[in-house]
Write a protein that holds these residues in place. Structure first.
Motif, PDB file in Angstrom:
ATOM      1  N   HIS A 152      64.908 -51.820  54.169  1.00 56.75           N
ATOM      2  CA  HIS A 152      63.775 -52.670  54.534  1.00 56.75           C
ATOM      3  C   HIS A 152      62.971 -52.989  53.283  1.00 56.75           C
ATOM      4  N   GLU A 175      55.539 -50.785  46.445  1.00 53.11           N
ATOM      5  CA  GLU A 175      54.751 -49.584  46.738  1.00 53.11           C
ATOM      6  C   GLU A 175      54.613 -48.729  45.490  1.00 53.11           C
ATOM      7  N   HIS A 199      63.725 -50.552  50.056  1.00 54.02           N
ATOM      8  CA  HIS A 199      63.982 -49.142  50.338  1.00 54.02           C
ATOM      9  C   HIS A 199      65.268 -48.994  51.141  1.00 54.02           C
ATOM     10  N   THR A 245      56.586 -43.540  53.485  1.00 50.47           N
ATOM     11  CA  THR A 245      55.372 -44.292  53.114  1.00 50.47           C
ATOM     12  C   THR A 245      54.740 -44.967  54.326  1.00 50.47           C
ATOM     13  N   HIS A 305      59.059 -54.046  51.259  1.00 50.40           N
ATOM     14  CA  HIS A 305      57.598 -54.032  51.194  1.00 50.40           C
ATOM     15  C   HIS A 305      57.132 -55.121  50.235  1.00 50.40           C
TER      16      HIS A 305
HETATM   17 ZN   LIG Z   1      59.707 -48.384  52.874  1.00 50.75          ZN
END
Ligand SMILES: [Zn+2]
Length: 229
Positions: A94, A100, A113, A179, A96
């Motif tokens: 997935h 991050e 990730h 996270t 972000h």
């Molecule tokens: Zn993630």
């Protein structure tokens, strides 16, 4: 306590996650939280673990889960991360926006990730920073079918996740957490020290749906970051 939805802003944003549900307590009390700020000068030459990838062309179902766009593996057997000789099978990947983790205090446009699980449900995540540049051809099919709203019908695409990871992979390695709630500790993190690219148009496609789904940087505390070449 009623389970409340969490988000990335306002009264259900990251600083309040632990207040939303008992199960989210690690979001404030966890001892090894992610993401963290990565610095080339802080990394030791000693890797925390050996890391090998065994990725192949695979079918993924694409979902918008209300927090990110996620590609779920149907057949868990075909892709794995081998950490110190233990197989962690790829469950999903997935994204972000923005990144991050930071690298030398810079945020990147996005972060990928790849989430893996061993037979005892221990987690190992491989993170890859993403910057604006060439179009990412590997993700082109997936980007064509991204569901714009949560819960839309899944589409299936095929890709080889090894094409999403820089060649000659070298990673920062540290003990961290999920996270997102429940922010569980004991996640083996490896974050590539080189980035991959997406075109401005590809970044925009994601960012129109999720302009900001990143958790702020967490305290490193006394954790050490290793580097594996
Ligand atoms: Zn993630």
């Amino acid at each position: 306590m009623r389970k409340k939805g969490w988000s990335y802003s306002g009264s259900t944003g990251p600083q309040f996650w632990a207040d939303l549900h008992d199960e989210y307590i690690a979001c404030s009390q966890g001892k090894e939280q992610s993401p963290v700020a990565l610095h080339n000068e802080d990394a030791s030459d000693e890797g925390k673990w050996s890391l090998d990838l065994d990725y192949n062309e695979t079918d993924f179902s694409i979902e918008n889960n209300g927090h990110t766009i996620q590609a779920n593996v149907g057949d868990h057997s075909s892709n794995k991360l081998i950490v110190n000789g233990t197989d962690y099978k790829l469950a999903q990947f997935h994204f972000h926006s923005q990144s991050e983790h930071t690298l030398d205090d810079d945020y990147y446009e996005m972060e990928l990730h790849l989430v893996h699980q061993d037979e005892e449900d221990n987690l190992a995540v491989l993170g890859v920073l993403i910057e604006e540049g060439e179009k990412n051809e590997t993700l082109a099919n997936m980007w064509d079918v991204i569901p714009e709203t949560e819960g839309e019908a899944d589409e299936t695409i095929s890709l080889n996740p090894s094409e999403l990871v820089p060649k000659d992979l070298s990673t920062f390695q540290y003990h961290g957490s999920l996270t997102t709630p429940p922010c569980s500790d004991h996640v083996k993190w490896s974050v590539s020290d080189t980035s991959i690219s997406m075109s401005a148009e590809q970044l925009q496609t994601f960012q129109q749906i999720y302009p900001d789904n990143h958790r702020p940087i967490q305290d490193l505390g006394d954790r050490e970051i290793g580097t594996h070449y």
